[in-house]
Design an enzyme around this catalytic site. Structure first.
Site, PDB file in Angstrom:
ATOM      1  N   SER A   1       7.881  -5.215 -23.122  1.00 22.34           N
ATOM      2  CA  SER A   1       7.384  -4.272 -24.249  1.00 22.34           C
ATOM      3  C   SER A   1       6.432  -5.475 -24.592  1.00 22.34           C
ATOM      4  O   SER A   1       6.400  -6.510 -24.554  1.00 22.34           O
ATOM      5  CB  SER A   1       8.555  -4.472 -25.421  1.00 22.34           C
ATOM      6  OG  SER A   1       7.678  -4.141 -26.574  1.00 22.34           O
ATOM      7  N   ASN A   2       5.434  -4.737 -25.440  1.00 25.52           N
ATOM      8  CA  ASN A   2       4.395  -5.741 -26.043  1.00 25.52           C
ATOM      9  C   ASN A   2       5.010  -6.496 -27.110  1.00 25.52           C
ATOM     10  O   ASN A   2       4.204  -7.417 -27.257  1.00 25.52           O
ATOM     11  CB  ASN A   2       3.278  -4.777 -26.971  1.00 25.52           C
ATOM     12  CG  ASN A   2       3.791  -4.184 -28.121  1.00 25.52           C
ATOM     13  OD1 ASN A   2       3.676  -4.608 -29.143  1.00 25.52           O
ATOM     14  ND2 ASN A   2       4.545  -2.913 -27.965  1.00 25.52           N
TER      15      ASN A   2
ATOM     16  N   LYS B   1      13.131  -9.189 -24.376  1.00 26.81           N
ATOM     17  CA  LYS B   1      12.083  -8.729 -23.432  1.00 26.81           C
ATOM     18  C   LYS B   1      11.562  -9.851 -22.740  1.00 26.81           C
ATOM     19  O   LYS B   1      11.557  -9.958 -21.416  1.00 26.81           O
ATOM     20  CB  LYS B   1      10.981  -7.786 -23.985  1.00 26.81           C
ATOM     21  CG  LYS B   1      11.608  -6.518 -24.749  1.00 26.81           C
ATOM     22  CD  LYS B   1      12.245  -5.634 -23.618  1.00 26.81           C
ATOM     23  CE  LYS B   1      12.573  -4.448 -24.460  1.00 26.81           C
ATOM     24  NZ  LYS B   1      13.283  -3.566 -23.482  1.00 26.81           N
TER      25      LYS B   1
ATOM     26  N   CYS C   1       5.212   4.142 -26.248  1.00 27.92           N
ATOM     27  CA  CYS C   1       5.484   5.365 -25.609  1.00 27.92           C
ATOM     28  C   CYS C   1       6.043   6.399 -26.472  1.00 27.92           C
ATOM     29  O   CYS C   1       7.221   6.313 -26.558  1.00 27.92           O
ATOM     30  CB  CYS C   1       6.259   5.139 -24.368  1.00 27.92           C
ATOM     31  SG  CYS C   1       6.343   6.299 -23.048  1.00 27.92           S
TER      32      CYS C   1
ATOM     33  N   GLY D   1      18.869   0.199 -23.449  1.00 32.87           N
ATOM     34  CA  GLY D   1      19.184  -1.192 -24.526  1.00 32.87           C
ATOM     35  C   GLY D   1      18.737  -0.392 -25.643  1.00 32.87           C
ATOM     36  O   GLY D   1      18.436   0.582 -26.116  1.00 32.87           O
TER      37      GLY D   1
ATOM     38  N   TYR E   1      14.272  -8.581 -30.693  1.00 27.48           N
ATOM     39  CA  TYR E   1      14.072  -7.605 -29.516  1.00 27.48           C
ATOM     40  C   TYR E   1      13.047  -7.996 -28.534  1.00 27.48           C
ATOM     41  O   TYR E   1      13.244  -8.094 -27.450  1.00 27.48           O
ATOM     42  CB  TYR E   1      13.622  -6.087 -30.435  1.00 27.48           C
ATOM     43  CG  TYR E   1      13.007  -5.357 -29.460  1.00 27.48           C
ATOM     44  CD1 TYR E   1      13.971  -4.560 -28.521  1.00 27.48           C
ATOM     45  CD2 TYR E   1      11.661  -4.963 -29.578  1.00 27.48           C
ATOM     46  CE1 TYR E   1      13.205  -3.608 -27.893  1.00 27.48           C
ATOM     47  CE2 TYR E   1      11.118  -4.090 -28.610  1.00 27.48           C
ATOM     48  CZ  TYR E   1      11.952  -3.414 -27.579  1.00 27.48           C
ATOM     49  OH  TYR E   1      11.369  -2.288 -26.896  1.00 27.48           O
TER      50      TYR E   1
ATOM     51  N   SER F   1      16.262  -0.376 -28.866  1.00 27.61           N
ATOM     52  CA  SER F   1      14.635  -0.253 -28.493  1.00 27.61           C
ATOM     53  C   SER F   1      13.850  -0.531 -29.788  1.00 27.61           C
ATOM     54  O   SER F   1      12.681  -0.394 -29.743  1.00 27.61           O
ATOM     55  CB  SER F   1      14.325   1.253 -28.212  1.00 27.61           C
ATOM     56  OG  SER F   1      14.828   1.961 -29.456  1.00 27.61           O
TER      57      SER F   1
HETATM   58  C1  15L Z   1       8.601  -0.867 -28.477  1.00 26.97           C
HETATM   59  O1  15L Z   1       8.946  -1.819 -27.793  1.00 26.97           O
HETATM   60  C2  15L Z   1       9.426   0.036 -29.148  1.00 26.97           C
HETATM   61  O2  15L Z   1      10.426   0.151 -28.305  1.00 26.97           O
HETATM   62  C3  15L Z   1       8.952   1.399 -29.591  1.00 26.97           C
HETATM   63  O3  15L Z   1       9.996   1.674 -30.486  1.00 26.97           O
HETATM   64  C4  15L Z   1       7.660   0.883 -30.488  1.00 26.97           C
HETATM   65  O4  15L Z   1       7.938   0.082 -31.611  1.00 26.97           O
HETATM   66  C5  15L Z   1       6.656   0.133 -29.540  1.00 26.97           C
HETATM   67  O5  15L Z   1       7.308  -0.850 -28.944  1.00 26.97           O
HETATM   68  C6  15L Z   1       5.390  -0.321 -30.282  1.00 26.97           C
HETATM   69  O6  15L Z   1       5.167  -1.277 -30.349  1.00 26.97           O
HETATM   70  O7  15L Z   1       4.775   0.943 -30.766  1.00 26.97           O
END
Ligand code: 15L
Length: 269
Positions: A109-110, A139, A165, A71, A135, A73
Site C-alpha cells: 500500500s501507499n 505493509k 483502488c 487482511g 497498517y 485494509s
Molecule cells: C489503502 O491501503 C487502504 O486499503 C484503502 O482503504 C485506502 O485507504 C487506500 O489505501 C488509500 O490510501 O486511499
C-alpha cells in the site's frame, strides 16, 4: 491448467479482480473467511484464514501464483494488525514456499511510505519505508518478507504499493490517487505474466490528470500501462467536496488522511 490463488477473494479488490483476471483455461482459487458470491465454473472456493498454515499450504497445492490481498485494509489495534496482516502474510509466503509456488504478488500500500512529503513527489518505487500507521507497518513487513522469500528461496515476489483502488474516486485526494478496477486488473495481469520478475516494488495508480505523486517506472517495466483517469469524475467529486485545497493537510503527505494526528489506533477505537 494455470491456477491462481487469491487470498481475500471476497474482499473489495478480490471481487474486482475475479472477472478481470478470468481467462480461458485459468482457474481462480478464491480464499477468504467468508465465501465469495456466486462462484463460476472456473473458480474454486476455499473458506479459511490467511493465518492458518495447514489450510494455506493445502490451498497453495498446484498453484502457479498467489495474489495476496487478504487482511485488514485500514488502521486497527496492534494485536489485530500483527495477527492478521503480519503473521498472516508470513503464513502466506511460507505456505507458498512449502507448496513450491513460484510467484507471490503482495498487495502492499501507499501507506508503507505514507509519510513521504509532497516535496518528494513523485515517490520513487523503492522509496525507504515511512509507514503512517500500524497498517502501514504491516505493509512494510510484508515487503520485507517478500524480499527475504525471493533472496533466500528464489520466489518471484512483487509488492504493489496500491494507492486508492475503488469503483470510482469519491474524495478530492482520490482525484490524484485513484486506481480504477480495470487498471487494477491490468496491473495484476502484468504481474502474473511478467517473465521472471524477481523481487519488485511498484506503485499501483491510474493515469490521473492530477496524479504524478508516485513513480510508475517499475509498474511499466512489469508491462502495466494505465488507461483510466479520475478526471472523468472530477466534476461530481468537486460538487460534493469542493475543489481540492493544496493547503489541506490531507495533501501534505502521500498517505493523506492516514497521516493525520487523530488517525491512530487509539483514536479510531
Ligand atoms: C489503502 O491501503 C487502504 O486499503 C484503502 O482503504 C485506502 O485507504 C487506500 O489505501 C488509500 O490510501 O486511499
Amino acid at each position: 491448467m494455470p491456477t491462481i490463488l487469491i487470498t481475500g477473494g471476497s474482499g473489495r479488490i478480490g471481487s474486482m479482480l475475479r472477472q478481470r483476471l478470468a481467462r480461458p483455461g485459468r482457474i481462480l482459487r478464491l480464499l477468504d473467511i467468508t465465501p465469495p458470491a456466486s462462484p463460476g465454473p472456473d473458480e474454486e472456493v476455499v473458506v479459511a484464514s490467511v493465518t492458518d498454515m495447514a489450510a494455506m499450504t493445502e490451498a497453495c497445492a498446484g498453484v502457479d501464483a498467489v495474489i495476496h490481498l487478504g487482511g485488514v485494509s485500514g488502521e486497527g489495534p496492534w494485536d489485530k494488525i500483527m495477527e492478521i496482516n503480519i503473521h498472516g502474510t508470513y503464513t502466506v509466503f511460507d505456505a507458498a514456499r512449502r507448496a513450491g509456488v513460484p510467484r507471490v504478488i503482495f498487495a502492499s500500500s501507499n501507506h508503507a511510505v505514507g509519510f513521504t512529503p509532497r516535496s518528494a513527489f513523485p515517490v520513487p518505487d523503492y522509496a525507504f519505508p515511512a509507514p503512517d500507521t500500524y497498517y502501514g507497518v504491516s505493509k512494510v513487513t510484508g515487503e520485507a518478507l517478500a524480499s527475504m522469500y525471493h533472496h533466500r528461496y528464489g520466489l518471484d515476489a512483487i509488492c504493489l504499493r496500491i494507492l486508492s483502488c475503488f469503483e470510482r474516486p469519491t474524495t478530492a485526494r482520490m482525484l490524484s490517487t485513484w486506481l480504477s478496477p480495470d487498471d487494477a486488473g491490468r496491473l495484476f495481469e502484468a504481474c502474473l505474466t511478467a517473465e521472471r520478475p524477481g523481487f519488485r516494488v511498484a506503485f499501483g495508480v491510474s493515469a490521473n490528470t492530477r496524479g504524478g505523486w508516485v513513480s510508475l517506472d517499475e509498474a511499466r517495466a512489469l508491462g502495466y500501462e494505465p488507461r483510466d483517469d479520475a478526471e472523468d469524475y472530477a466534476a461530481e467529486v468537486i460538487a460534493a467536496h469542493g475543489a481540492p485545497d493544496p493547503d489541506d493537510p490531507v495533501f501534505a503527505y502521500l498517505g493523506g488522511e492516514f497521516t493525520r494526528p487523530g488517525y491512530d489506533a487509539e483514536h479510531l477505537k
